[in-house]
Enzyme design. Structure first.
Site, mmCIF file in Angstrom:
data_model
loop_
_atom_site.group_PDB
_atom_site.id
_atom_site.type_symbol
_atom_site.label_atom_id
_atom_site.label_comp_id
_atom_site.label_asym_id
_atom_site.label_seq_id
_atom_site.Cartn_x
_atom_site.Cartn_y
_atom_site.Cartn_z
ATOM 1 N N LYS A 16 0.877 3.623 -12.003
ATOM 2 C CA LYS A 16 0.981 2.180 -11.717
ATOM 3 C C LYS A 16 0.774 1.884 -10.231
ATOM 4 O O LYS A 16 0.047 0.962 -9.863
ATOM 5 C CB LYS A 16 2.339 1.639 -12.180
ATOM 6 C CG LYS A 16 2.357 0.114 -12.201
ATOM 7 C CD LYS A 16 3.448 -0.528 -11.391
ATOM 8 C CE LYS A 16 3.059 -1.918 -10.958
ATOM 9 N NZ LYS A 16 4.105 -2.706 -10.376
ATOM 10 N N ASP A 65 3.237 -1.919 -16.365
ATOM 11 C CA ASP A 65 4.619 -2.251 -16.004
ATOM 12 C C ASP A 65 5.248 -3.043 -17.143
ATOM 13 O O ASP A 65 4.613 -3.257 -18.174
ATOM 14 C CB ASP A 65 4.677 -3.006 -14.677
ATOM 15 C CG ASP A 65 4.026 -4.363 -14.765
ATOM 16 O OD1 ASP A 65 3.587 -4.753 -15.860
ATOM 17 O OD2 ASP A 65 3.966 -5.047 -13.733
HETATM 18 N N1 LIG Z 1 0.707 -5.456 -13.595
HETATM 19 C C1 LIG Z 1 1.087 -5.985 -12.419
HETATM 20 N N2 LIG Z 1 2.258 -5.593 -11.887
HETATM 21 C C2 LIG Z 1 2.622 -6.149 -10.729
HETATM 22 N N3 LIG Z 1 3.732 -5.942 -9.981
HETATM 23 C C3 LIG Z 1 3.612 -6.738 -8.912
HETATM 24 O O1 LIG Z 1 4.520 -6.799 -7.937
HETATM 25 N N4 LIG Z 1 2.488 -7.468 -8.950
HETATM 26 C C4 LIG Z 1 1.839 -7.111 -10.079
HETATM 27 C C5 LIG Z 1 0.599 -7.502 -10.655
HETATM 28 O O2 LIG Z 1 -0.168 -8.322 -10.105
HETATM 29 N N5 LIG Z 1 0.268 -6.901 -11.836
#
Ligand SMILES: Nc1nc2[nH]c(O)nc2c(=O)[nH]1
Length: 257
Positions: free
Chosen positions: A155, A187
């Protein structure tokens, strides 16, 4: 129409152009980066700060939007004044910011280790190399993963590419679509939505959807990230889009059951 076909048809109709519109006019993260780029007035530092901040953006104590707001409003003056010291203060100041932050308070010892791991690589990157990496984001993804000794689809690595792409678009004033090979950041927001359609691994699922809809996974992420968040400001921005067709299609994505 069944829900999977509904998803694919809606995304196909939205396409990369709508993803770009959402990124630049709805996603508050983009807005905060624009503000920071203006106030810093040093594009190399700006790009590096964004990369470092993205690499620590997990297990937040607030929403992603609030965290990027806090980051963009921090007083980075000391970092700018000492920039001739080979970026040395960039990392020290970032660690100071992180250690005193409100929105990112968990496992900061692990996050600081990660910053120190990426430091030699980022220290040796002039802005011309960063621009080349914007033209070849796959290669930047590979090098970030190698330096951090982590998987290419982790991620934090793919999310760092997303934010690097935003920041580079602002600095180099040019839109380069994300490559199809860079996966969606897995996430909780994305995992929960994926469960509406499949029990399959979200990364594999969205890779397939990406091929079928001809939208790179990171741009699909931008559409879903704004559609699925709870921020009132983002909801208002989505509703106020000039192109009402985009707003309607986003509503459709939110309401697929
Ligand atoms: N999939 C995502 N996760 C995130 N966490 C975060 O802080 N921003 C993002 C995002 O734009 N996409």
């Amino acid at each position: 129409m069944d829900k999977l076909n509904n998803l694919k048809t809606t995304l196909k109709e939205l396409g990369i152009e709508s993803a770009k519109t959402i990124e630049e006019t709805v996603d508050l993260q983009y807005h905060y980066l624009e503000n920071l780029q203006k106030s810093l007035n040093n594009d190399e530092l700006f790009l590096k700060l964004v990369i470092i901040n993205a690499l620590t953006s997990y297990q937040l104590s607030t929403t992603g939007e609030n965290w990027w707001k806090e980051f963009s409003e921090y007083n980075w003056d000391n970092t700018i004044k000492n920039k001739e010291k080979d970026n040395g203060d960039l990392f020290e100041n970032y660690i100071l910011f992180l250690s005193n932050s409100n929105g990112n308070r968990r496992i900061n010892n692990v996050k600081i280790k990660r910053i120190n791991k990426i430091k030699p690589f980022l220290n040796n990157l002039p802005i011309a190399d960063l621009e080349n990496y914007y033209l070849n984001m796959n290669s930047f993804r590979d090098n970030l993963a190698k330096q951090l000794n982590t998987k290419k689809d982790s991620k934090t690595v793919v999310f760092a590419i997303k934010m690097f792409g935003y920041a580079s678009r602002i600095v180099f004033k040019r839109f380069i679509p994300y490559p199809f090979e860079i996966e969606i950041p897995k996430d909780s927001r994305i995992e929960k939505y994926t469960k509406k359609f499949t029990e399959q691994n979200p990364i594999e699922f969205w890779n397939n959807i990406s091929k079928e809809t001809e939208i790179p996974p990171l741009h699909i992420d931008s559409i879903l990230w704004s559609a699925l968040g709870n921020s009132k400001t983002v909801k208002i921005r989505l509703k106020s889009l000039e192109n009402k067709e985009i707003s309607k299609k986003i509503d459709n994505l939110i309401n697929i059951q």
